[in-house]
Write an enzyme that holds these catalytic residues in place. Structure first.
Site, PDB file in Angstrom:
ATOM      1  N   HIS A   1       0.754  -1.208   0.229  1.00  0.00           N
ATOM      2  CA  HIS A   1      -0.077   0.253  -0.083  1.00  0.00           C
ATOM      3  C   HIS A   1       0.961   1.667  -0.251  1.00  0.00           C
ATOM      4  CE1 HIS A   1      -1.972  -3.680   2.490  1.00  0.00           C
ATOM      5  NE2 HIS A   1      -3.112  -2.704   1.333  1.00  0.00           N
TER       6      HIS A   1
HETATM    7  S1  FES Z   1       1.891  -0.339   3.795  1.00  0.00           S
HETATM    8 FE1  FES Z   1       0.228  -1.736   3.604  1.00  0.00          FE
HETATM    9  S2  FES Z   1       1.302  -3.668   4.756  1.00  0.00           S
HETATM   10 FE2  FES Z   1       2.740  -2.644   4.099  1.00  0.00          FE
END
Ligand code: FES
Length: 151
Positions: free
Chosen positions: A109
């Site tokens: 993410h």
């Molecule tokens: S940014 Fe979501 S698990 Fe690392």
């Protein structure tokens, strides 16, 4: 591997990362050079928890380098968002990020961490990468998972 784990760090060149497994999880050992260490104070404004007040690390690693020896960063290799494994990216390796000084990038993410494992503001991960208990047995061997002899 259960219990503490000895790791030979003598083969890690400056700027290189060694990944080992401890208790079924990745542990990342980064050997930082002078330039890397100098870059850290300048990022204090950009990271969420610059003093590691809310993050998890042993007391002996709650300092500006988040480490016992400034040269070596030892962190658990799972993102504090949802546990993906962050990738090490050297200075300039992430072209989309302006003035990237090197650090860790989580592909799941998009969370980013600096060369002390400190999380940048504005990403999903809430906290810095966790520093596991550890102690140095010699200049070339570190024991991960046991700090009973640590100062
Ligand atoms: S940014 Fe979501 S698990 Fe690392």
């Amino acid at each position: 591997m259960k219990g503490p784990r000895e790791v030979d760090i003598s083969d890690i060149l400056p700027g290189e990362l060694k990944r080992v497994s401890w208790q079924g999880k990745a542990v990342l050992i980064l050997r930082r050079d002078e330039e890397a260490l100098k870059s850290l104070p300048g990022l204090d404004e950009k990271v969420s928890d610059p003093g590691s007040n809310d993050s998890e690390q042993p007391g002996y690693a709650k300092n500006e380098y988040r480490s016992v020896k400034p040269e070596y960063l030892i962190v658990q290799g799972w993102c504090t968002h949802l546990g993906c494994i962050p990738t090490y990216a050297r200075k300039g390796e992430i072209a989309e990020i302006e003035n990237w000084q090197g650090g860790f990038f989580c592909p799941c993410h998009g969370s980013r961490f600096d060369l002390a494992g400190r999380v940048f503001k504005g990403v999903p991960a809430p906290l810095n990468l966790i520093v596991p208990p550890h102690q140095y047995l010699s200049d070339s061997v570190v024991l991960i998972g046991d700090d009973s002899g640590a100062a």
